[in-house]
Design a protein around this motif. Structure first.
Motif, mmCIF file in Angstrom:
data_model
loop_
_atom_site.group_PDB
_atom_site.id
_atom_site.type_symbol
_atom_site.label_atom_id
_atom_site.label_comp_id
_atom_site.label_asym_id
_atom_site.label_seq_id
_atom_site.Cartn_x
_atom_site.Cartn_y
_atom_site.Cartn_z
ATOM 1 N N SER A 113 0.909 -1.019 -0.040
ATOM 2 C CA SER A 113 0.311 -0.129 -0.208
ATOM 3 C C SER A 113 1.124 1.124 0.369
ATOM 4 O O SER A 113 2.131 1.241 0.230
ATOM 5 N N ILE A 142 3.011 4.304 0.352
ATOM 6 C CA ILE A 142 4.321 4.707 -0.010
ATOM 7 C C ILE A 142 5.211 3.359 -0.386
ATOM 8 O O ILE A 142 6.397 2.874 -1.258
ATOM 9 N N ASP A 180 4.863 -7.963 2.329
ATOM 10 C CA ASP A 180 3.703 -7.492 3.256
ATOM 11 C C ASP A 180 3.371 -8.038 4.256
ATOM 12 O O ASP A 180 2.979 -9.114 3.957
ATOM 13 N N ASP A 190 5.376 -10.375 8.804
ATOM 14 C CA ASP A 190 5.505 -9.437 9.586
ATOM 15 C C ASP A 190 6.563 -9.203 9.957
ATOM 16 O O ASP A 190 7.407 -9.501 11.301
ATOM 17 N N VAL A 191 6.383 -7.780 9.736
ATOM 18 C CA VAL A 191 8.362 -7.168 10.212
ATOM 19 C C VAL A 191 8.410 -7.150 11.789
ATOM 20 O O VAL A 191 9.552 -6.925 12.153
ATOM 21 N N ASN A 212 10.543 0.209 4.855
ATOM 22 C CA ASN A 212 9.196 0.651 4.843
ATOM 23 C C ASN A 212 7.633 1.013 5.403
ATOM 24 O O ASN A 212 7.599 1.281 6.041
ATOM 25 N N TYR A 228 4.615 7.124 17.838
ATOM 26 C CA TYR A 228 4.873 7.401 16.333
ATOM 27 C C TYR A 228 6.110 8.101 16.081
ATOM 28 O O TYR A 228 6.660 7.841 16.104
ATOM 29 N N LYS A 249 10.075 6.971 14.691
ATOM 30 C CA LYS A 249 10.970 7.443 13.984
ATOM 31 C C LYS A 249 11.873 8.557 14.417
ATOM 32 O O LYS A 249 12.595 8.626 13.461
ATOM 33 N N ILE A 264 1.933 12.797 3.523
ATOM 34 C CA ILE A 264 1.523 11.365 2.622
ATOM 35 C C ILE A 264 -0.251 11.334 1.929
ATOM 36 O O ILE A 264 -0.434 10.626 3.464
ATOM 37 N N THR A 292 -2.746 8.223 2.065
ATOM 38 C CA THR A 292 -2.106 7.004 1.940
ATOM 39 C C THR A 292 -3.207 6.264 2.202
ATOM 40 O O THR A 292 -3.602 7.162 3.644
#
Ligand SMILES: NC(=O)c1ccc[n+]([C@@H]2O[C@H](COP(=O)([O-])OP(=O)(O)OC[C@H]3O[C@@H](n4cnc5c(N)ncnc54)[C@H](O)[C@@H]3O)[C@@H](O)[C@H]2O)c1
Length: 277
Positions: free
Chosen positions: A18, A20, A39, A65-66, A92, A158, A162, A191, A193
């Protein structure tokens, strides 16, 4: 390190289903790169895999699953057996979380940190050593956020995640300075999304009216994911270490360096207008 020629290079993108990630996978594919896409959403992954197959390019798709260390180790093993070292690694995959700190359950914090921080740590860990050992110009791209430099209110988990990605990227780039593997941190601004509409992205402490205002702001102001994808392609080709892209990213980066107090005042004022606060 700059990878100017992308044709036939292996580019791995997490969160490619999805936004980016999808746009970035497609941008590299259009330049003739071969793709490994990952993904945790199998339907989205299939759809992107088909879109790349239509370009008659090689593409390997993995549902992963990262945040899951064991799954990431299995993923890397499968990739290394099939193709060896990756040329461009793009960490990402990530999720948003919007909610006031005092009303944010700790399980939401853990989920954000597990995916946004440990997902990137896992990616660098399981693929990085092979990239270094293989020699030749390669690039690791970590998608952070403007929230990793100049965050808004109600994004504590969040923003913390980051900032961690920015710190990791800075340190890794210094540690790899004697290798041919470069590191890029990407800081997109707003962005447009589905990140704000994903399940669990908004705390129950945020009213429906405020949620609607925030989503409308993303739709009205947000740049397309394609803009970020192009900036990532350019950064890989030139070996740039920091990408500031999308609305607010450059102005807020410079304002924060100029005056933290002014950046804070502007952010609070904008947050009230846009639905962050
Ligand atoms: N949209 C923005 O305004 C914005 C701004 C700055 C940074 N970012 C960052 O860009 C990255 C991509 O976000 P997006 O806006 O494209 O969001 P998106 O929701 O459109 O896409 C995220 C993708 O990651 C996948 N994903 C989520 N959790 C995963 C996991 N545990 N394992 C594997 N895949 C997982 C999702 O299924 C989805 O396909 C994120 O790291 C996000 O924090 C986005």
């Amino acid at each position: 390190m700059a990878v100017p020629q992308l044709k036939d290079k292996w580019v791995l993108v997490t969160g490619a289903g999805s936004g980016i990630g999808r746009a970035t996978a497609m941008a590299f594919a259009r330049l003739g790169a071969k793709l490994v896409i990952a993904d945790n959403n199998p339907e989205a992954l299939d759809e992107v895999g088909l879109a790349i197959a239509r370009l008659r390019l090689e593409c390997l798709a993995f549902q992963v699953d990262v945040a899951d260390e064991a799954a990431m180790l299995r993923f890397a093993h499968a990739v290394h057996v099939r193709i060896g070292a990756i040329d461009v690694l793009i960490n990402n995959a990530g999720i948003g979380y919007h909610g006031p700190f005092l009303y944010s359950p700790l399980k939401s914090w853990r989920r954000v940190l597990d995916i946004n921080v440990m997902g990137v740590v896992h990616g660098c860990h399981v693929f990085g050593q092979r990239m270094v050992d293989a020699g030749g110009a390669r690039q690791i791209v970590n998608v952070a956020s403007l929230a990793g430099i100049a965050p808004t209110p109600n994004t504590s988990a969040y923003a913390a995640s980051k900032h961690a990605v920015m710190g990791l990227s800075d340190v890794l780039s210094m540690e790899l300075a004697n290798s041919k593997v470069g590191v890029t941190a990407v800081c997109p601004g707003i962005i447009n999304t589905p990140i704000t509409t994903a399940a669990g992205a908004i705390s129950s402490a945020i009213s429906v009216a405020q949620t609607d205002k925030l989503r409308a702001y993303y739709e009205r102001t947000g740049a397309s994911a394609d803009v970020v994808a192009q900036a990532i392609v350019d950064a890989v080709r030139s070996g740039r270490s920091l990408v500031l892209v999308g609305p607010c990213a450059k102005p807020m980066y410079h304002l924060k360096r100029l005056s933290r107090a002014l950046a804070r005042a502007v952010t609070i004022s904008d947050a009230r207008k846009n639905g962050y606060l």
